[in-house]
Design an enzyme around this catalytic site. Structure first.
Site, PDB file in Angstrom:
ATOM      1  CD  GLU A   1      -1.641  -0.207  -7.395  1.00  0.00           C
ATOM      2  OE1 GLU A   1      -1.492  -1.338  -7.914  1.00  0.00           O
ATOM      3  OE2 GLU A   1      -2.531   0.598  -7.755  1.00  0.00           O
TER       4      GLU A   1
ATOM      5  CD  GLU B   1      -9.313  -2.934  -8.456  1.00  0.00           C
ATOM      6  OE1 GLU B   1      -8.242  -3.316  -8.978  1.00  0.00           O
ATOM      7  OE2 GLU B   1      -9.495  -1.760  -8.067  1.00  0.00           O
TER       8      GLU B   1
END
Ligand code: MG
Length: 507
Positions: free
Chosen positions: A272, A301
């Site tokens: 994250e 991502e």
């Protein structure tokens, strides 16, 4: 005094309008963050009303006819001559969003969102009972509606392209098929070689009792070390980890702690944080404009997977971090050597659940979903035959077949929420990450020596320069080409996975 042209005036109006719409959307994002972190259960009904009101306001503003008029005025001027200029790139991306939002009739949007709410409830029930027939009527409805959506927005080659576009703009199913094909056989081979090596990673080392307070402390140290700015962000706890961006200067990540699974929180936080570093690196002066916004889900991502896997699971990262972890956890880790730990956190073994999969097997979970989505959309597979098609591919790719549909085709929430076309962005992220990392290594020299000294800022600066600061100025394909000198390729990821497997499994 210089008179502003009609087109320049239209651009100023448009920019102001979009800036406000983006501020409104950021209020929705803050409400969503609160819903998943601190909101008491009793607030759910009012929060649903708040969120849907904001969503409706955002949609109305984004589809207003004046947006179309402003866009047309600007597009007929020479302001957009250079597609990579501030105006050229912003107008191109605003046009993309406006066309998509206005081509889908509101009756279809309403039917989709109503169906998605009910389908998600049905899916949750079906998964609990592992009963595919409870979900299949809803999945049929979702597939039919998504096909309608694709026909409304149109596509150049394959119906899949229309559904991929909102997640990975300009990408094509045909290109993904080609790159993913290059990944499949070598991955299946690699995983087979690892399985028959007879070597097993000592995962029990990560399953000792790691106190939550220690995990929180070490996770924060990890996030800070790689560059997370806690003055412009927070770390909290939620059931499903996520990164949310209430706006410039405010990027919030969450994690969850499991005392007997060290990796959940620590690598989850690095993941994250990777997303957050991208958000914190976007040019703030362009907030609310496409050139100040992240490029695509795949590029996003790539940032999270790079810090989680390529950096966070490297031996050199733990040369620096294992002594710190030992200080935090004391007796629990005292006897663990660097080599044992490095092996433990890089365990590769086939499993049923995608979100628990390791870095090597993960991509086969995605390839399977990508293939099934395409044949569902072209009617080459009926929804009723999905479980058997799923299990067949699991057997073929990973050598295991799930004992029930809860651990098979019912495991992910995506399809019930209408997210068809989303899955490939996960593997795209892994591919981009490995390709960026290889290029960074060429530019920055011995990254491992830097990591071992706890120096992560050269890599972060490289990412800021090559990716973050551009927002949506370039397409994902152009970003990859500029940063690495090559087109997207499966080779860097395969090279990385093979190197690690050879180091740890001797294959
Ligand atoms: Mg992610």
């Amino acid at each position: 005094m210089h008179d502003m042209s009609t087109a320049e005036k239209a651009y100023e109006e448009l920019r102001k309008e979009m800036r406000e719409t983006s501020t409104l959307a950021s209020i929705g994002s803050l409400l969503g963050w609160d819903e998943h972190t601190y909101m008491p259960p009793g607030g759910a009904e009012n929060r649903a009303n708040q969120s849907s009101l904001i969503a409706r306001m955002v949609h109305e503003r984004a589809t207003a006819s004046k947006i179309g008029e402003w866009l047309a005025t600007i597009e007929s001027s020479d302001l957009v001559g250079d597609p990579h200029s501030d105006i050229g790139a912003n107008v191109r991306e605003w046009r993309r969003g406006y066309d998509r939002a206005t081509k889908i009739p509101s009756s279809l949007i309403e039917e989709l969102s109503r169906t998605e709410v009910l389908a998600q409830q049905a899916w949750a029930e079906a998964r609990k009972e592992s009963s595919f027939p409870k979900f299949s009527p809803w999945l049929k409805k979702i597939v039919a509606l998504k096909k309608q959506e694709a026909e409304c927005v149109g596509y150049a080659e394959h119906i899949y392209d229309a559904l991929l576009d909102p997640y990975e703009p300009d990408e094509r199913a045909s290109n993904l098929r080609q790159v993913f094909e290059g990944l499949r056989k070598p991955l299946v081979d690699l995983i087979g070689r690892i399985a028959s090596s007879g070597k097993k990673a000592p995962i029990e080392l990560t399953e000792r009792a790691y106190a939550v307070s220690g995990q929180d402390k070490l996770s924060r140290m990890g996030a800070t070390a790689i560059g997370f700015n806690f003055n412009n962000g927070r770390l909290d706890t939620s059931v499903h980890p996520f990164c949310s961006e209430p706006g410039p200067g405010d990027v919030r990540i969450t994690t969850r702690y499991d005392e007997h699974h060290f990796g959940d929180a620590f690598f989850g936080v690095l993941h994250e944080t990777g997303h957050a570093l991208y958000e914190q690196g976007l040019p703030r002066e362009y907030a609310g404009q496409p050139i100040g916004t992240s490029r695509s889900l795949g590029i996003h991502e790539s940032q999270s997977r790079m810090w989680e896997n390529l950096v966070g699971r490297s031996r050199s990262f733990w040369q620096h971090f294992l002594p710190k972890a030992k200080e935090v956890f004391g007796e629990t880790m005292r006897d663990i050597t660097l080599d044992q730990w490095y092996f433990a956190i890089n365990d590769v073994r086939p499993s049923f659940i995608r979100v628990e999969a390791d870095e090597a097997t993960y991509n086969l979970h995605i390839l399977l979903r990508f293939e099934l989505e395409q044949v569902l959309l072209t009617d080459d597979l009926s929804v009723d035959d999905l479980p058997s098609a799923w299990n067949e591919r699991m057997q073929k790719y990973l050598g295991i077949a799930p004992p029930n549909d809860a651990q098979g085709c019912l495991q992910d929430i995506h399809w019930s929420g209408g997210s068809i076309g989303y899955f490939p962005t996960y593997t795209l992220g892994n591919l981009y990450a490995a390709q960026f990392f290889e290029a960074a290594r060429k530019d920055l020299g011995d990254l491992d020596a830097q990591f071992a000294r706890g120096e992560f800022s050269p890599l972060l600066q490289w990412l800021r320069e090559k990716i973050h600061r551009h927002g949506q100025r370039y397409s994902a394909r152009e970003l990859v080409k500029h940063a690495t000198g090559s087109e997207l390729s499966a080779k860097p990821l395969l090279d990385h996975l093979n190197r690690r497997a050879s180091e740890l499994y001797g294959v």
